[in-house]
Write a protein that holds these residues in place. Structure first.
Motif, short mmCIF file in Angstrom:
data_model
loop_
_atom_site.label_atom_id
_atom_site.label_comp_id
_atom_site.label_asym_id
_atom_site.label_seq_id
_atom_site.Cartn_x
_atom_site.Cartn_y
_atom_site.Cartn_z
N VAL A 17 15.32 -3.60 39.01
CA VAL A 17 16.49 -3.89 39.84
C VAL A 17 16.40 -5.26 40.50
CG1 VAL A 17 16.84 -1.43 40.26
CG2 VAL A 17 15.59 -2.78 41.94
N ALA A 18 15.25 -5.92 40.37
CA ALA A 18 15.05 -7.27 40.89
C ALA A 18 14.06 -7.98 39.98
CB ALA A 18 14.53 -7.24 42.33
N ASP A 19 14.02 -9.28 40.06
CA ASP A 19 13.24 -10.11 39.14
C ASP A 19 11.76 -10.13 39.53
OD1 ASP A 19 12.18 -11.98 37.43
OD2 ASP A 19 13.48 -13.62 38.05
N ILE A 20 10.99 -9.29 38.89
CA ILE A 20 9.56 -9.24 39.19
C ILE A 20 8.82 -10.47 38.66
CG2 ILE A 20 8.94 -7.96 37.09
CD1 ILE A 20 6.91 -6.39 38.84
N LYS A 21 9.39 -11.13 37.68
CA LYS A 21 8.73 -12.32 37.13
C LYS A 21 8.61 -13.42 38.18
CE LYS A 21 8.64 -15.49 33.21
NZ LYS A 21 9.29 -15.91 31.94
N SER A 22 9.61 -13.54 39.04
CA SER A 22 9.55 -14.57 40.08
C SER A 22 8.39 -14.32 41.04
CB SER A 22 10.87 -14.63 40.85
OG SER A 22 11.10 -13.42 41.58
N VAL A 23 8.05 -13.06 41.26
CA VAL A 23 6.90 -12.71 42.10
C VAL A 23 5.61 -13.06 41.38
CG1 VAL A 23 5.73 -10.84 43.33
CG2 VAL A 23 8.23 -10.83 43.14
N VAL A 24 5.55 -12.71 40.10
CA VAL A 24 4.35 -12.95 39.31
C VAL A 24 4.04 -14.43 39.21
CG1 VAL A 24 3.37 -12.76 36.98
CG2 VAL A 24 4.55 -10.81 38.01
N THR A 25 5.04 -15.26 38.97
CA THR A 25 4.81 -16.69 38.81
C THR A 25 4.42 -17.37 40.12
OG1 THR A 25 7.20 -17.08 39.00
CG2 THR A 25 6.28 -16.93 36.78
N ASP A 26 4.71 -16.73 41.23
CA ASP A 26 4.23 -17.24 42.52
C ASP A 26 2.74 -16.97 42.71
OD1 ASP A 26 6.60 -18.33 43.38
OD2 ASP A 26 7.16 -16.64 44.67
N TYR A 37 -3.58 -7.97 42.39
CA TYR A 37 -2.49 -7.72 43.33
C TYR A 37 -1.70 -6.48 42.94
CZ TYR A 37 -3.25 -12.58 44.75
OH TYR A 37 -3.81 -13.76 45.20
N ALA A 38 -1.27 -5.72 43.93
CA ALA A 38 -0.29 -4.65 43.73
C ALA A 38 1.08 -5.22 44.09
CB ALA A 38 -0.61 -3.45 44.60
N ILE A 39 2.05 -5.03 43.21
CA ILE A 39 3.42 -5.46 43.44
C ILE A 39 4.25 -4.18 43.50
CG2 ILE A 39 5.35 -6.85 42.61
CD1 ILE A 39 3.29 -8.52 41.03
N SER A 40 4.76 -3.85 44.67
CA SER A 40 5.31 -2.51 44.91
C SER A 40 6.78 -2.52 45.30
CB SER A 40 4.49 -1.81 46.01
OG SER A 40 3.11 -1.82 45.70
N THR A 49 7.24 2.63 43.29
CA THR A 49 6.46 2.24 42.11
C THR A 49 5.49 1.10 42.43
OG1 THR A 49 8.14 0.64 41.40
CG2 THR A 49 8.34 2.89 40.57
N HIS A 50 4.37 1.11 41.72
CA HIS A 50 3.38 0.04 41.81
C HIS A 50 3.15 -0.58 40.45
CE1 HIS A 50 2.42 1.42 45.81
NE2 HIS A 50 1.99 2.59 45.37
N CYS A 51 3.18 -1.90 40.42
CA CYS A 51 2.74 -2.68 39.26
C CYS A 51 1.52 -3.47 39.71
CB CYS A 51 3.83 -3.63 38.79
SG CYS A 51 5.44 -2.82 38.52
N TYR A 52 0.69 -3.88 38.77
CA TYR A 52 -0.55 -4.57 39.13
C TYR A 52 -0.70 -5.85 38.32
CZ TYR A 52 -1.59 -0.15 41.39
OH TYR A 52 -1.51 0.97 42.18
N LEU A 53 -0.99 -6.93 39.04
CA LEU A 53 -1.24 -8.21 38.41
C LEU A 53 -2.73 -8.52 38.47
CD1 LEU A 53 -0.12 -10.82 37.11
CD2 LEU A 53 0.01 -11.78 39.43
#
Length: 254
Positions: free
Chosen positions: A46-55, A15-18, A26-30
């Motif tokens: 600026v926001a909690d990316i961990k909450s996206v990752v754990t979903d 997944y790309a998390i953008s 910016t792009h992060c990749y899971l």
């Protein structure tokens, strides 16, 4: 899940998390493996990316840092397992080379609809001791998926690209993308940048997954950038302070 992030599926386990709402895009990749998951960079913070990752995954998450710049390590604060190239361990652990005032200025460079709970006054640059150190040719094994570490200095001394040979994916960080490539800061090196691009151009790449801007970029871009650097070098201009060189799909600022 925060609406600050956009999640796009690259394949059924990638997944790309953008952060498209910010000018940096910016792009992060899971990457989800059989045993663990890997998060490549964590964005602005600026926001909690961990909450996206754990979903997206219930497996243990390891964070790998393509390079220690503010827009790639902002969300490191949400994770405990962080790895970085040896040449930027000190940057992560107390010696970040850019003052917070400049980072905040860059963060606010263009108007942006930040999350409602974002506090600019409380914004800090992540500093912490990594749990692992990377070197060139290391292999990260997620179980059923392996990532090869390539040390690709130029944009920063410890910049890395990650290559997933089985898929032909190159996670290129700030080495390859459509936009302006930066090699004019004191901590950058235009010659190293050129050599790193040349090295990556030799890989069998089916898809480039960049750190910024468009996700839909042709694999031919890497050779275009390689040729761009070669042209600048041949003209005797590959020296910091020579300005911005413009090409069809990218610029090089040295």
């Amino acid at each position: 899940m925060s609406n600050w992030f956009t999640v796009e599926k690259i394949d059924h386990l990638t997944y790309a998390i953008s952060e498209y709402k910010h000018w940096e895009q910016t792009h992060c990749y899971l990457l989800i493996g059989e045993k663990t998951s890997l998060l490549i960079d964590t964005g602005l913070g600026v926001a909690d990316i961990k909450s996206v990752v754990t979903d997206l995954t219930d497996k243990p998450v390891q964070v790998v840092t393509t390079h220690v710049h503010w827009d790639h390590i902002g969300g490191h604060k949400y994770f405990n397992n962080i790895i970085v190239h040896e040449k930027e361990e000190s940057w992560l652990n107390g010696k970040f080379p850019i003052p917070l005032k400049i980072v905040k200025s860059n963060l606010m460079k263009e108007p942006c609809d930040f999350p409602k709970d974002f506090d600019l006054d409380g914004y800090t640059i992540f500093q912490g001791r990594p749990t692992g150190i990377l070197k060139d040719s290391d292999v990260i094994d997620l179980g059923g998926r392996k990532l090869e570490v390539y040390h690709t200095p130029g944009h920063s001394p410890g910049h890395i690209c990650l290559y997933e040979r089985s898929k032909g994916y190159l996670y290129s960080g700030d080495l390859i993308y459509e936009g302006t490539l930066y090699a004019f800061y004191p901590s950058t090196n235009p010659s190293d940048f050129m050599n790193s691009v040349s090295r990556m151009s030799k890989l069998n790449i089916t898809r480039i997954l960049p750190g910024h801007y468009s996700l839909d970029i042709p694999v031919t871009l890497i050779n275009e950038i390689k040729d761009g650097f070669s042209n600048i070098y041949s003209a005797g201009n590959l020296k910091q302070g020579n300005g911005v060189f413009k090409f069809s799909h990218f610029n090089i600022h040295i």
